[in-house]
Design a protein around this motif. Structure first.
Motif, PDB file in Angstrom:
ATOM      1  N   THR A  14       0.836  -1.203   0.000  1.00  0.00           N
ATOM      2  CA  THR A  14       0.000   0.000   0.000  1.00  0.00           C
ATOM      3  C   THR A  14       0.874   1.258   0.000  1.00  0.00           C
ATOM      4  O   THR A  14       1.833   1.351   0.761  1.00  0.00           O
ATOM      5  N   THR A  15       0.542   2.206  -0.874  1.00  0.00           N
ATOM      6  CA  THR A  15       1.266   3.489  -0.888  1.00  0.00           C
ATOM      7  C   THR A  15       0.249   4.627  -0.917  1.00  0.00           C
ATOM      8  O   THR A  15      -0.966   4.387  -0.967  1.00  0.00           O
ATOM      9  N   PHE A  16       0.756   5.860  -0.932  1.00  0.00           N
ATOM     10  CA  PHE A  16      -0.145   7.017  -0.947  1.00  0.00           C
ATOM     11  C   PHE A  16      -1.028   7.038  -2.197  1.00  0.00           C
ATOM     12  O   PHE A  16      -2.083   7.673  -2.197  1.00  0.00           O
ATOM     13  N   LYS A  17      -0.610   6.373  -3.249  1.00  0.00           N
ATOM     14  CA  LYS A  17      -1.434   6.306  -4.467  1.00  0.00           C
ATOM     15  C   LYS A  17      -2.779   5.618  -4.199  1.00  0.00           C
ATOM     16  O   LYS A  17      -3.761   5.881  -4.885  1.00  0.00           O
ATOM     17  N   ASP A  18      -2.778   4.733  -3.227  1.00  0.00           N
ATOM     18  CA  ASP A  18      -4.015   4.000  -2.901  1.00  0.00           C
ATOM     19  C   ASP A  18      -4.953   4.814  -2.025  1.00  0.00           C
ATOM     20  O   ASP A  18      -6.100   4.430  -1.815  1.00  0.00           O
ATOM     21  N   VAL A  19      -4.453   5.897  -1.493  1.00  0.00           N
ATOM     22  CA  VAL A  19      -5.248   6.726  -0.582  1.00  0.00           C
ATOM     23  C   VAL A  19      -5.726   7.962  -1.335  1.00  0.00           C
ATOM     24  O   VAL A  19      -4.932   8.840  -1.667  1.00  0.00           O
ATOM     25  N   ALA A  20      -7.015   8.016  -1.617  1.00  0.00           N
ATOM     26  CA  ALA A  20      -7.555   9.152  -2.374  1.00  0.00           C
ATOM     27  C   ALA A  20      -8.014  10.244  -1.415  1.00  0.00           C
ATOM     28  O   ALA A  20      -8.469   9.946  -0.304  1.00  0.00           O
ATOM     29  N   LEU A  66      -4.277   4.570   5.523  1.00  0.00           N
ATOM     30  CA  LEU A  66      -3.234   5.590   5.624  1.00  0.00           C
ATOM     31  C   LEU A  66      -2.047   5.078   6.447  1.00  0.00           C
ATOM     32  O   LEU A  66      -0.886   5.280   6.068  1.00  0.00           O
ATOM     33  N   ALA A  67      -2.339   4.407   7.552  1.00  0.00           N
ATOM     34  CA  ALA A  67      -1.264   3.870   8.396  1.00  0.00           C
ATOM     35  C   ALA A  67      -0.447   2.843   7.617  1.00  0.00           C
ATOM     36  O   ALA A  67       0.788   2.828   7.671  1.00  0.00           O
ATOM     37  N   LYS A  68      -1.158   1.999   6.862  1.00  0.00           N
ATOM     38  CA  LYS A  68      -0.475   0.992   6.050  1.00  0.00           C
ATOM     39  C   LYS A  68       0.380   1.656   4.976  1.00  0.00           C
ATOM     40  O   LYS A  68       1.493   1.203   4.686  1.00  0.00           O
ATOM     41  N   ALA A  69      -0.166   2.736   4.400  1.00  0.00           N
ATOM     42  CA  ALA A  69       0.571   3.445   3.351  1.00  0.00           C
ATOM     43  C   ALA A  69       1.857   4.073   3.902  1.00  0.00           C
ATOM     44  O   ALA A  69       2.852   4.162   3.182  1.00  0.00           O
ATOM     45  N   VAL A  70       1.833   4.481   5.155  1.00  0.00           N
ATOM     46  CA  VAL A  70       3.058   5.021   5.771  1.00  0.00           C
ATOM     47  C   VAL A  70       4.133   3.925   5.760  1.00  0.00           C
ATOM     48  O   VAL A  70       5.279   4.163   5.369  1.00  0.00           O
ATOM     49  N   ALA A  71       3.738   2.725   6.169  1.00  0.00           N
ATOM     50  CA  ALA A  71       4.685   1.607   6.169  1.00  0.00           C
ATOM     51  C   ALA A  71       5.148   1.283   4.750  1.00  0.00           C
ATOM     52  O   ALA A  71       6.340   1.054   4.514  1.00  0.00           O
ATOM     53  N   GLY A  72       4.208   1.298   3.810  1.00  0.00           N
ATOM     54  CA  GLY A  72       4.547   1.000   2.414  1.00  0.00           C
ATOM     55  C   GLY A  72       5.488   2.027   1.814  1.00  0.00           C
ATOM     56  O   GLY A  72       6.434   1.687   1.099  1.00  0.00           O
TER      57      GLY A  72
END
Ligand code: ATP
Length: 270
Positions: A14-20, A66-72
């Motif tokens: 998961t990255t920020f691209k997945d978070v709209a 969002l938390a997952k995207a931080v890790a990604g």
């Protein structure tokens, strides 16, 4: 059956691209990504990297995402557990689980710890002093506070926690050196719903005449999770009807199915 201690993911995709949408929140967590990737840069002048941040907002708005995207984004392991897992636990289990979680996260640092539904363990203490069943929750909360105090900047572990009830949390959790930052995650507005639709429509076969603006306008009050759910339902409905692509009506039918008994929402579509 014995519950798992906690979840651990080492290769988070998961990255920020997945978070709209969530631009403000993404900007704030970008800083956490930088801390994890480049701690020396921030501690060079004697400053301390924050240990924890609270993600606050209604259900389904993307706090976990969002938390997952931080890790990604930081390419670090993601350790997670949910506060609700601690309900009705045997004496001592909650605290030892928390201890274990922090130990593992430190060993694998830099890393992220994510505690979903922290309110289930972090409610203000002493409210139910008469009921013994609360002792274990308090033990777990105390252990969490001890762990937060016990690790330092050098450990390079950042703890993110999510709640939709920041107001009921024990103030001790928000003290300096613990969850001393709050990041607000709100329900999406019209433009943000459009972005969320775009993310979730990407992998689907949609009719070329489908208008994303229309979908966004028809879904006030929907969370990201509602939109993700709606897109998936529409795909299943269209497939069940033997269609080659998903049409507007499939999305409208999906909405009916999702909101079901919720009169307030179904009115919008009548
Ligand atoms: P809860 O408080 O109920 O745990 P949450 O805020 O943690 O909810 P998530 O679990 O992150 O919400 O969201 C559930 C799913 O909804 C995500 O996996 C994703 O598919 C979709 N979703 C939610 N918000 C967004 C968003 N901003 N952009 C794209 N997808 C989203």
């Amino acid at each position: 059956s014995r519950a798992k201690l906690f979840d651990q993911k080492t290769d988070v995709k998961t990255t920020f691209k997945d978070v709209a949408g969530l631009e403000g929140a993404k900007e704030e967590v970008q800083e956490i990504v930088d801390f994890l990737k480049n701690p020396e840069k921030y501690t060079a002048l004697g400053g301390k990297i924050p240990k924890g941040a609270l993600l606050v907002g209604p259900p389904g708005t993307g706090k976990t995402l969002l938390a997952k995207a931080v890790a990604g984004e930081a390419k670090v392991p993601f350790f997670s557990l949910s506060g609700s897992d601690f309900v009705e636990m045997f004496v001592g289990v909650g605290a030892s689980r928390v201890r274990d979680l922090f130990k593992q996260a430190k060993e694998k640092s830099p890393s992220i710890i994510f505690i979903d539904e922290i309110d289930a363990i972090g409610r203000a203490r002493g409210k139910n002093a008469m009921s013994g069943s609360n002792d274990e929750r308090e033990n777990t909360l105390n252990q969490l506070l001890t762990e937060m105090d016990g690790f330092g900047s050098k450990d390079n572990v950042i703890v993110l926690a999510a709640t939709n009830r920041a107001d009921i949390l024990d103030k001790a959790l928000m003290r300096a050196g613990r969850f001393d930052r709050q990041i607000h995650v709100e329900l999406p507005n019209l433009a943000e719903r459009k972005e969320i639709f775009e993310v979730h429509l990407r992998p689907l076969k949609i009719d070329k005449d489908l208008n994303v603006d229309f979908l966004s306008k028809q879904t006030p009050g929907f969370s990201g999770a509602d939109i993700a759910n709606m897109c998936n339902e529409a795909a299943l409905i269209a497939a069940r009807n033997g269609k080659k692509s998903i049409e507007k009506q499939d999305f409208l039918d999906a909405v009916d199915r999702i909101v079901g008994g919720l009169e307030k929402r179904s009115k919008i579509f009548s």
